[in-house]
Design a protein around this motif. Structure first.
Motif, mmCIF file in Angstrom:
data_model
loop_
_atom_site.group_PDB
_atom_site.id
_atom_site.type_symbol
_atom_site.label_atom_id
_atom_site.label_comp_id
_atom_site.label_asym_id
_atom_site.label_seq_id
_atom_site.Cartn_x
_atom_site.Cartn_y
_atom_site.Cartn_z
ATOM 1 N N GLU A 1 -20.293 1.843 11.771
ATOM 2 C CA GLU A 1 -21.353 1.600 12.116
ATOM 3 C C GLU A 1 -21.152 0.828 13.370
ATOM 4 O O GLU A 1 -22.168 0.747 13.522
ATOM 5 C CB GLU A 1 -22.163 0.629 11.265
ATOM 6 C CG GLU A 1 -23.169 -0.331 11.339
ATOM 7 C CD GLU A 1 -23.598 -1.366 10.497
ATOM 8 O OE1 GLU A 1 -24.201 -2.702 10.582
ATOM 9 O OE2 GLU A 1 -23.046 -1.798 8.821
ATOM 10 N N ALA A 2 -20.414 0.497 14.033
ATOM 11 C CA ALA A 2 -20.906 0.099 15.353
ATOM 12 C C ALA A 2 -20.575 1.052 16.417
ATOM 13 O O ALA A 2 -20.686 1.079 17.086
ATOM 14 C CB ALA A 2 -19.266 -0.906 15.714
ATOM 15 N N VAL A 3 -20.460 2.090 15.833
ATOM 16 C CA VAL A 3 -20.211 3.317 16.949
ATOM 17 C C VAL A 3 -21.218 4.313 16.819
ATOM 18 O O VAL A 3 -21.639 4.249 17.956
ATOM 19 C CB VAL A 3 -19.286 4.434 16.653
ATOM 20 C CG1 VAL A 3 -19.172 6.001 17.217
ATOM 21 C CG2 VAL A 3 -17.636 4.149 16.358
ATOM 22 N N SER A 4 -21.982 3.665 15.983
ATOM 23 C CA SER A 4 -23.657 4.655 15.280
ATOM 24 C C SER A 4 -23.883 3.553 16.476
ATOM 25 O O SER A 4 -25.388 4.024 16.755
ATOM 26 C CB SER A 4 -23.930 4.551 14.775
ATOM 27 O OG SER A 4 -24.383 2.875 13.732
ATOM 28 N N GLN A 5 -23.604 2.402 16.410
ATOM 29 C CA GLN A 5 -24.181 1.130 17.321
ATOM 30 C C GLN A 5 -23.872 1.138 19.403
ATOM 31 O O GLN A 5 -24.379 0.502 20.008
ATOM 32 C CB GLN A 5 -24.529 -0.324 16.821
ATOM 33 C CG GLN A 5 -25.065 -0.424 15.830
ATOM 34 C CD GLN A 5 -24.558 -1.529 15.270
ATOM 35 O OE1 GLN A 5 -23.930 -2.241 15.951
ATOM 36 N NE2 GLN A 5 -25.323 -2.139 14.415
ATOM 37 N N ASN A 6 -22.803 2.241 19.025
ATOM 38 C CA ASN A 6 -22.834 2.188 20.693
ATOM 39 C C ASN A 6 -22.121 1.084 21.086
ATOM 40 O O ASN A 6 -21.785 0.608 22.238
ATOM 41 C CB ASN A 6 -23.753 2.354 22.062
ATOM 42 C CG ASN A 6 -24.479 3.961 21.159
ATOM 43 O OD1 ASN A 6 -23.827 4.853 21.028
ATOM 44 N ND2 ASN A 6 -25.575 3.850 21.822
ATOM 45 N N LEU A 7 -21.288 0.321 20.596
ATOM 46 C CA LEU A 7 -20.096 -0.755 20.520
ATOM 47 C C LEU A 7 -19.117 -0.420 21.638
ATOM 48 O O LEU A 7 -18.508 0.492 20.856
ATOM 49 C CB LEU A 7 -20.595 -1.483 19.395
ATOM 50 C CG LEU A 7 -21.039 -2.071 18.426
ATOM 51 C CD1 LEU A 7 -20.742 -3.011 17.434
ATOM 52 C CD2 LEU A 7 -21.170 -3.132 19.710
ATOM 53 N N SER A 8 -18.709 -1.110 22.307
ATOM 54 C CA SER A 8 -17.167 -0.811 22.923
ATOM 55 C C SER A 8 -15.882 -1.266 22.545
ATOM 56 O O SER A 8 -16.536 -1.769 21.073
ATOM 57 C CB SER A 8 -17.532 -1.499 24.201
ATOM 58 O OG SER A 8 -16.826 -2.876 24.289
ATOM 59 N N SER A 9 -15.331 -0.215 22.508
ATOM 60 C CA SER A 9 -13.590 -0.634 21.784
ATOM 61 C C SER A 9 -13.218 -2.285 22.199
ATOM 62 O O SER A 9 -13.023 -2.898 20.585
ATOM 63 C CB SER A 9 -12.447 -0.147 22.135
ATOM 64 O OG SER A 9 -12.231 0.430 23.695
ATOM 65 N N ALA A 10 -14.076 -2.497 23.082
ATOM 66 C CA ALA A 10 -13.229 -3.872 23.431
ATOM 67 C C ALA A 10 -14.872 -4.981 22.651
ATOM 68 O O ALA A 10 -14.012 -6.332 22.166
ATOM 69 C CB ALA A 10 -13.588 -4.282 24.893
ATOM 70 N N GLN A 11 -15.551 -4.994 22.010
ATOM 71 C CA GLN A 11 -16.495 -5.131 21.608
ATOM 72 C C GLN A 11 -15.765 -5.641 19.969
ATOM 73 O O GLN A 11 -16.367 -6.191 18.997
ATOM 74 C CB GLN A 11 -17.946 -4.968 21.712
ATOM 75 C CG GLN A 11 -18.946 -4.997 22.618
ATOM 76 C CD GLN A 11 -19.850 -4.984 22.966
ATOM 77 O OE1 GLN A 11 -20.561 -3.148 22.753
ATOM 78 N NE2 GLN A 11 -20.681 -5.401 23.648
ATOM 79 N N ILE A 12 -15.486 -4.296 19.587
ATOM 80 C CA ILE A 12 -15.426 -4.441 17.922
ATOM 81 C C ILE A 12 -13.904 -5.021 17.800
ATOM 82 O O ILE A 12 -13.746 -5.753 17.101
ATOM 83 C CB ILE A 12 -14.894 -3.033 18.136
ATOM 84 C CG1 ILE A 12 -16.253 -2.160 17.803
ATOM 85 C CG2 ILE A 12 -15.235 -2.380 16.503
ATOM 86 C CD1 ILE A 12 -16.038 -0.292 18.195
ATOM 87 N N ALA A 13 -12.753 -5.196 18.815
ATOM 88 C CA ALA A 13 -11.535 -5.749 18.994
ATOM 89 C C ALA A 13 -11.990 -6.966 18.511
ATOM 90 O O ALA A 13 -11.715 -7.702 17.951
ATOM 91 C CB ALA A 13 -10.825 -4.575 19.443
#
Length: 311
Positions: free
Chosen positions: A266-278
């Protein structure tokens, strides 16, 4: 007179040829790289201590016949760098003995004969994902909820932070948290003969993000029943065995437990960065990127466009 290393190389080559093994097949069996083994057999280098231990273990009785003895020092789960120094290992093994005496049984096994051995069983990617998902469900976590593994309790496993232990003198603690800190992350010590009770010495000088994945790796080694690492001594230097399959599975499960598949998709589909996910899950960006790649989502994450050229 042949040196220890020359005897070892001769014995390995003799057994390898007798069993009809190629150098590449031997590389797979002992966990030493093909290029290293080929170079050693050509006489262009010598094995390091970790490689010596793995080759001696593979030789079995052949080692005794060739006069190649070595001391079995301890059996633990050991999360450390490949080139961990002997002085660091010595301090940690002293801590392991103290942890056994203070928290476990005085008769805890230290010989190979008391340790059950087995062939490593690699779990498939699907099995690893399902195992991590069940783990999170058992903890009552939603798919997008962060897991703080430093607050996790697992029955019969005690987490002992280095800074709060009573088994290492202040000077050694300072060294293990300072100049030697980058050499090791954790050590899991069995406290009884059945390997039911454990103490995990944790390097709490590392970042919280690193500690979270380290703790989960150790939990998974124990919960999956992985075989113990053999710490041995050859010519006053220490070496250890290593199982790449079990190390991979423990690390994969730690990352999947911290970063659930559905949430990453879901996070990848929302174009979130690795830093945001982390930040959301309390991990490092490097762990997030590892997870994205292992899930086969790197193209989507980087936004690489694909198309067919009309024929």
């Amino acid at each position: 007179m042949l040196s220890f290393e020359e005897k070892l190389i001769q014995a390995v080559k003799k057994k390898r040829e007798a069993e009809g093994l190629s150098i590449r097949a031997l590389s797979t069996a002992v966990g030493v790289s093909f290029s290293t083994l080929a170079r050693i057999e050509r006489g262009e280098g010598q094995p390091d201590n970790n490689s010596k231990i793995r080759l001696l273990q593979w030789l079995g009785p052949y080692a005794d016949e060739a006069g190649l003895g070595f001391d079995n020092v301890a059996f633990v789960h050991f999360r450390a760098g490949r080139n961990v120094q002997s002085g660091t290992v010595r301090m940690l093994l002293q801590a392991a003995d103290c942890l056994r005496q203070s928290l476990g049984s005085a008769s805890t096994a230290s010989d190979e004969g008391d340790i059950a051995t087995h062939e490593a069983v690699a779990l498939s990617k699907e099995e690893l994902e399902e195992t991590a998902e069940r783990f999170r469900v058992d903890l009552g976590l939603d798919k997008d909820a962060p897991l703080d593994s430093l607050r996790l309790e697992v029955e019969d496993i005690a987490i002992v932070p280095l800074s709060k232990n009573n088994c290492i003198d202040a000077r050694s603690v300072k060294q293990l948290r300072g100049s030697a800190s980058g050499e090791w992350s954790a050590m899991s010590v069995p406290l009884d003969l059945a390997n039911d009770r454990w103490a995990v010495l944790l390097n709490d000088s590392h970042t919280l993000e690193r500690q979270r994945v380290t703790v989960l790796e150790e939990y998974w080694h124990i919960l999956l029943g992985h075989k113990l690492t053999k710490i041995s001594r050859v010519a006053e230097a220490f070496g250890r065995t290593y199982d790449a399959t079990e190390e991979h599975d423990a690390y994969y499960l730690a990352s999947a437990s911290l970063l659930p598949k559905a949430a990453i998709v879901e996070a990848v589909s929302q174009n979130l960065s690795s830093a945001q996910i982390a930040r959301k899950f309390g991990t490092s960006s490097e762990l997030v990127e590892y997870r994205i790649k292992r899930l086969g989502l790197w193209r989507e994450y980087t936004g690489k466009q694909i198309k067919l050229i009309p024929g």
